[in-house]
Design a protein around this motif. Sequence first.
Motif, PDB file in Angstrom:
ATOM      1  N   LEU A  32     -28.249 -22.362  10.846  1.00 42.34           N
ATOM      2  CA  LEU A  32     -28.389 -23.095  12.119  1.00 42.34           C
ATOM      3  C   LEU A  32     -27.047 -23.550  12.804  1.00 42.34           C
ATOM      4  CD1 LEU A  32     -31.169 -25.594  10.948  1.00 42.34           C
ATOM      5  CD2 LEU A  32     -31.462 -23.517  12.144  1.00 42.34           C
ATOM      6  N   LEU A  33     -27.238 -23.700  14.013  1.00 38.93           N
ATOM      7  CA  LEU A  33     -25.999 -24.308  14.761  1.00 38.93           C
ATOM      8  C   LEU A  33     -26.832 -25.491  15.266  1.00 38.93           C
ATOM      9  CD1 LEU A  33     -24.129 -21.472  16.658  1.00 38.93           C
ATOM     10  CD2 LEU A  33     -23.479 -22.785  14.571  1.00 38.93           C
ATOM     11  N   TRP A  77     -31.066 -17.772  21.001  1.00 40.58           N
ATOM     12  CA  TRP A  77     -30.763 -18.549  19.929  1.00 40.58           C
ATOM     13  C   TRP A  77     -31.445 -19.865  19.768  1.00 40.58           C
ATOM     14  CZ3 TRP A  77     -27.970 -23.079  19.478  1.00 40.58           C
ATOM     15  CH2 TRP A  77     -27.678 -23.869  20.740  1.00 40.58           C
ATOM     16  N   LYS A  78     -32.351 -20.206  20.760  1.00 47.68           N
ATOM     17  CA  LYS A  78     -32.643 -21.594  20.678  1.00 47.68           C
ATOM     18  C   LYS A  78     -33.792 -21.808  19.855  1.00 47.68           C
ATOM     19  CE  LYS A  78     -35.129 -24.716  23.899  1.00 47.68           C
ATOM     20  NZ  LYS A  78     -36.567 -24.435  23.469  1.00 47.68           N
ATOM     21  N   LEU A  79     -34.047 -22.715  19.016  1.00 42.76           N
ATOM     22  CA  LEU A  79     -35.018 -23.169  18.192  1.00 42.76           C
ATOM     23  C   LEU A  79     -35.726 -24.241  18.653  1.00 42.76           C
ATOM     24  CD1 LEU A  79     -33.926 -22.367  14.600  1.00 42.76           C
ATOM     25  CD2 LEU A  79     -35.488 -21.036  15.988  1.00 42.76           C
ATOM     26  N   VAL A  86     -29.038 -32.157  22.890  1.00 49.55           N
ATOM     27  CA  VAL A  86     -28.848 -31.219  21.816  1.00 49.55           C
ATOM     28  C   VAL A  86     -29.910 -29.885  21.876  1.00 49.55           C
ATOM     29  CG1 VAL A  86     -28.797 -31.275  19.238  1.00 49.55           C
ATOM     30  CG2 VAL A  86     -27.830 -33.081  20.252  1.00 49.55           C
ATOM     31  N   THR A  87     -29.188 -28.793  21.290  1.00 49.77           N
ATOM     32  CA  THR A  87     -29.941 -27.768  21.157  1.00 49.77           C
ATOM     33  C   THR A  87     -29.635 -27.081  19.833  1.00 49.77           C
ATOM     34  OG1 THR A  87     -30.099 -26.950  23.286  1.00 49.77           O
ATOM     35  CG2 THR A  87     -30.615 -25.272  21.636  1.00 49.77           C
ATOM     36  N   TYR A 311     -35.314 -33.991  13.060  1.00 46.76           N
ATOM     37  CA  TYR A 311     -35.593 -32.579  13.124  1.00 46.76           C
ATOM     38  C   TYR A 311     -35.326 -31.873  12.011  1.00 46.76           C
ATOM     39  CZ  TYR A 311     -35.481 -27.827  14.325  1.00 46.76           C
ATOM     40  OH  TYR A 311     -35.364 -26.495  14.463  1.00 46.76           O
ATOM     41  N   LEU A 312     -34.191 -32.135  11.250  1.00 50.10           N
ATOM     42  CA  LEU A 312     -33.834 -31.293   9.847  1.00 50.10           C
ATOM     43  C   LEU A 312     -34.469 -31.447   8.965  1.00 50.10           C
ATOM     44  CD1 LEU A 312     -29.949 -31.578  10.458  1.00 50.10           C
ATOM     45  CD2 LEU A 312     -31.281 -29.782  10.907  1.00 50.10           C
ATOM     46  N   ALA A 313     -35.038 -32.948   9.031  1.00 52.23           N
ATOM     47  CA  ALA A 313     -36.068 -33.304   7.921  1.00 52.23           C
ATOM     48  C   ALA A 313     -37.460 -32.509   7.750  1.00 52.23           C
ATOM     49  CB  ALA A 313     -36.131 -34.871   7.798  1.00 52.23           C
ATOM     50  N   THR A 314     -37.757 -32.211   9.118  1.00 52.74           N
ATOM     51  CA  THR A 314     -39.067 -31.566   9.200  1.00 52.74           C
ATOM     52  C   THR A 314     -39.034 -30.103   9.059  1.00 52.74           C
ATOM     53  OG1 THR A 314     -38.792 -30.980  11.639  1.00 52.74           O
ATOM     54  CG2 THR A 314     -39.729 -33.145  11.020  1.00 52.74           C
ATOM     55  N   ARG A 315     -37.740 -29.358   8.862  1.00 51.96           N
ATOM     56  CA  ARG A 315     -37.609 -27.939   8.430  1.00 51.96           C
ATOM     57  C   ARG A 315     -37.908 -27.651   7.150  1.00 51.96           C
ATOM     58  NH1 ARG A 315     -35.845 -24.296  11.832  1.00 51.96           N
ATOM     59  NH2 ARG A 315     -34.858 -23.374   9.945  1.00 51.96           N
TER      60      ARG A 315
END
Length: 315
Positions: A32-33, A77-79, A86-87, A311-315
């Motif tokens: 991820l970026l 590249w966008k998620l 932030v993207t 966001y990262l916690a939901t992945r």
Amino acid sequence: MRQALTATEFNFPGQTGVYHGKVRDVYSIGDLLVMVATDRISAFDVVLPKGIPFKGQMLNQIAAKFLDASSDICPNWKLATPDPMVTVGVRCASYPVEMIVRAYLCGSAWRAYKSGVREICGVKLPDGMRENEKFPLPIITPTTKAELGLHDEDISKDEIIKQGLVSADEYAVLEKYTLALFARGTEIAAERGLILVDTKYEFGKYDGKIYLIDEIHTPDSSRYFYAEGYQERFEKGEAQKQLSKEFVREWLMDNGFQGKEGQKVPEMTEEIVTGISERYIELFENITGESFDKADTTNISERIEKNVLNYLATR
């Protein structure tokens, strides 16, 4: 005065690196970026000493809108956009060139043409053209991607392939995507009463596929004219009414700065900074057709960190 975010120093879980660009800070987390659009502003490849409130939010939201509106043309590249500035997207191996496409003779191309140049990046230009004249067909004038503090350099398609920067087959795909994206951007601009004059695209590779990366069709990477009155102004040799960062470059040039050695950036007073911010809001609203909703700037870094972590916690 509203706060502006000019520097970031995040340390996200699993972070493996960070790149501080001219206006964006990019954090790597595995595949991820996390790209933070700061309020820094650059011109002539120089980062100016003061940030512009809400600039990062505007650029991030415009880019997200246009990435979504062109995802049928090529993968991008966008998620997600977990924060207004932030993207988050997939990490691609980027190509070391920027694909610049121009539909009109203006800006740096006009300055070169006026000085007698008749070939830009291997593209031959006819004599007798005038400033802001439309080309019969859009032209692609690539540049190399310079490191921070250095200038991007014009380069031809033949040189790109000869130097092995991009293979001939992959360059053909970049060219195809570039022209198709520009056509889509032109259509969307026309619906807003605008002309997409020129822009740049960057590409990378992920899982064997070519992806569109970074921002697209923002006023930092693009130039727009207002369609109404274009022809009349052109015929009279008058300056076009435009939406782009060119007004910042013009202010700098009027004050003796073009990024050359020994030149000093003119003072950025609060009035100048506020004026630039207001112009960017005008750009946002005209390009998107939406009202600009200013995000809370009380503590921008804290807000970004919280939203990205969620966001990262939901992945």
